[in-house]
Every structure is written in C-alpha cells, then in structure tokens.
Design an enzyme around this catalytic site. Structure first.
Site, PDB file in Angstrom:
ATOM      1  NE  ARG A  38       2.566   0.640  20.296  1.00 23.39           N
ATOM      2  CZ  ARG A  38       3.202  -0.391  19.741  1.00 23.39           C
ATOM      3  NH1 ARG A  38       4.165  -0.206  18.868  1.00 23.39           N
ATOM      4  NH2 ARG A  38       2.877  -1.618  20.046  1.00 23.39           N
ATOM      5  CG  LEU A  66       7.216   3.422  12.932  1.00 22.45           C
ATOM      6  CD1 LEU A  66       7.779   3.484  11.522  1.00 22.45           C
ATOM      7  CD2 LEU A  66       8.192   4.035  13.937  1.00 22.45           C
ATOM      8  CG  HIS A  82       4.446  -6.787   3.132  1.00 23.85           C
ATOM      9  ND1 HIS A  82       4.440  -7.056   4.488  1.00 23.85           N
ATOM     10  CD2 HIS A  82       3.563  -7.638   2.568  1.00 23.85           C
ATOM     11  CE1 HIS A  82       3.585  -8.038   4.724  1.00 23.85           C
ATOM     12  NE2 HIS A  82       3.040  -8.407   3.579  1.00 23.85           N
ATOM     13  CG  ASP A 118       2.237  -4.587   6.004  1.00 20.48           C
ATOM     14  OD1 ASP A 118       3.316  -3.977   6.094  1.00 20.48           O
ATOM     15  OD2 ASP A 118       2.014  -5.655   6.585  1.00 20.48           O
TER      16      ASP A 118
HETATM   17  C1  4DW Z   1       5.014  -4.138  10.576  1.00 18.33           C
HETATM   18  C2  4DW Z   1       3.711  -4.001  10.986  1.00 18.33           C
HETATM   19  C3  4DW Z   1       3.335  -4.342  12.289  1.00 18.33           C
HETATM   20  C4  4DW Z   1       4.273  -4.761  13.220  1.00 18.33           C
HETATM   21  C5  4DW Z   1       5.576  -4.867  12.805  1.00 18.33           C
HETATM   22  C6  4DW Z   1       5.956  -4.546  11.481  1.00 18.33           C
HETATM   23  C7  4DW Z   1       5.361  -3.873   9.123  1.00 18.33           C
HETATM   24  C8  4DW Z   1       6.069  -2.539   8.792  1.00 18.33           C
HETATM   25  C9  4DW Z   1       5.882  -1.468   9.781  1.00 18.33           C
HETATM   26  C10 4DW Z   1       6.749  -1.254  10.832  1.00 18.33           C
HETATM   27  N1  4DW Z   1       6.308  -0.197  11.566  1.00 18.33           N
HETATM   28  C11 4DW Z   1       5.177   0.265  11.008  1.00 18.33           C
HETATM   29  C12 4DW Z   1       4.864  -0.490   9.890  1.00 18.33           C
HETATM   30  C13 4DW Z   1       3.657  -0.146   9.159  1.00 18.33           C
HETATM   31  O1  4DW Z   1       3.288  -0.742   8.139  1.00 18.33           O
HETATM   32  N2  4DW Z   1       2.918   0.904   9.624  1.00 18.33           N
HETATM   33  C14 4DW Z   1       3.267   1.599  10.708  1.00 18.33           C
HETATM   34  N3  4DW Z   1       4.397   1.311  11.420  1.00 18.33           N
HETATM   35  N4  4DW Z   1       2.504   2.618  11.141  1.00 18.33           N
HETATM   36  C15 4DW Z   1       3.863  -5.087  14.656  1.00 18.33           C
HETATM   37  O2  4DW Z   1       2.749  -5.499  14.910  1.00 18.33           O
HETATM   38  N5  4DW Z   1       4.773  -4.852  15.663  1.00 18.33           N
HETATM   39  C16 4DW Z   1       4.545  -5.131  17.078  1.00 18.33           C
HETATM   40  C17 4DW Z   1       5.770  -5.570  17.772  1.00 18.33           C
HETATM   41  C18 4DW Z   1       6.469  -6.663  17.362  1.00 18.33           C
HETATM   42  C19 4DW Z   1       7.784  -6.990  17.988  1.00 18.33           C
HETATM   43  O3  4DW Z   1       8.403  -6.107  18.626  1.00 18.33           O
HETATM   44  O4  4DW Z   1       8.251  -8.118  17.808  1.00 18.33           O
HETATM   45  C20 4DW Z   1       4.204  -3.839  17.816  1.00 18.33           C
HETATM   46  O5  4DW Z   1       3.468  -3.948  18.796  1.00 18.33           O
HETATM   47  O6  4DW Z   1       4.708  -2.764  17.418  1.00 18.33           O
END
Ligand code: 4DW
Length: 174
Positions: A38, A66, A82, A118
């Site tokens: 990551r 992220l 969201h 979120d």
């Molecule tokens: C969000 C939160 C979790 C995952 C995906 C989206 C909502 C918005 C968001 C995106 N990146 C973020 C956020 C957030 O609110 N806060 C941070 N970064 N720090 C999620 O669990 N994603 C997983 C992968 C999913 C896939 O590739 O289909 C992951 O493991 O990253």
C-alpha cells in the site's frame, strides 16, 4: 468555479476515465497491482496527483484504503462522498444497511478523508427519504442523484468561501 485538472484511477476500465477523455480532461491510471504494498502504491499515486498541482483531490468510487501518510499529505484537500448520513451506515453497502435498519430518512455526506473509513470531518450532508416500496437499486439511484448535486455544491463552497477545520467540525465563514 474550478477546472478538473485530471481524472486518475487505479483501474484502466473505470467509466470516469472515458468520460474525462470525452471532455478533453487529462487522465492517468496508477494500478495498485503494479506495486508490492500500500505504501508504494500510495506514494506513486501521490506523485501522479501532485504532477497536476490540484487544490483539491475528490474521491469518487475510489475503493482502495489510503494510508495515513497519503491522507496526511493531503490534509484539508482530500474529500469523499458517502451514500448515507454519517456516522450512520459507514463502509460498503450503506444503502442496503439503511434499508435493513428500517430508517425513514437517509442521504449522503461529503467529508474530508482521514486515516479511518468514512470518519473524517463532515463538510456537507443532505437527506433523502426512504420509501416503502424501495429496494436497494431504487434507493441507491435516489441517493446518487443527490450525491451528484451535493458533491459539486460542497466543492464549490470550499473554493469560494473561507473555511476551517476545528476538531471534527468544518466551519464556513470568516
Ligand atoms: C472506502 C473505505 C474502505 C474501502 C473502500 C472505500 C470509502 C472511501 C475511502 C477510500 N479510500 C479511503 C477511504 C476512507 O474513507 N479512508 C481512507 N481511505 N483512509 C476498502 O475497504 N477497500 C478495500 C479494497 C476493496 C477493493 O479493492 O475492492 C481495501 O482493502 O483497500
């Protein structure tokens, strides 16, 4: 009151890239699978974003968590939308969560992105009714129409009005 500097995705097949190209907006793809972890993906993504010198970075259906370093680099500039009234129904499937819980009102939230999911300071929210004959598709479509309006309005407000982040609160006006 803004120009879209670039549309960037981790997926080459993202619909937003084609839409951007059709509008003559620069696009880029940074594939998470090309990086071992990551931190290295986020560093490459940040380099690409920063090459366009944006004032704001707006997530739209971006599905990768992220890292704290990435989020800190864009403090006060990184926003997301969201499909619920946060802090209700965070995470994936917010519309289905709202239906399952039986709420009569849900909505959408524009918020700063912090290291949590979120959880960042809330910039704008709008309510959307849940109707008795709603299924997840119908409710999601009603929320999405409001998301498109609220996201643009919130971004415009951040661009033209003074604002500050005070703890969890985003305060507008001098
Ligand atoms: C969000 C939160 C979790 C995952 C995906 C989206 C909502 C918005 C968001 C995106 N990146 C973020 C956020 C957030 O609110 N806060 C941070 N970064 N720090 C999620 O669990 N994603 C997983 C992968 C999913 C896939 O590739 O289909 C992951 O493991 O990253």
């Amino acid at each position: 009151p803004c120009r879209v500097a670039a549309v960037i995705s981790n997926r080459a097949d993202a619909e937003g890239l084609a839409l951007a190209k059709a509008h003559g907006i620069p696009t880029a793809v940074v594939k998470h699978r090309d990086y071992p972890d990551r931190n290295s993906f986020d560093a490459a993504l940040a380099r690409k974003i920063d090459s366009y010198h944006p004032d704001f970075v707006a997530l739209a259906g971006f599905m990768r968590i992220l890292t704290p370093d990435f989020v800190a680099h864009y403090f006060g500039k990184l926003i997301n939308i969201h499909p619920s009234l946060l802090p209700a129904f965070p995470g994936v499937g917010a519309q289905g969560q709202a239906l399952a819980h039986g709420v009569k009102v849900t909505g959408c939230t524009v918020h700063y992105v912090d290291a949590g999911v979120d959880t960042g300071p809330i910039i704008a929210q709008r309510a959307v009714p849940v109707l008795d004959d709603d299924d997840e598709a119908a409710l999601s479509a009603r929320i999405l129409a409001e998301e498109h309006r609220l996201y643009a309005e919130a971004l415009a407000r951040l661009l033209v009005e003074p604002w500050r982040i005070a703890g969890r609160r985003v305060l507008f006006g001098a």
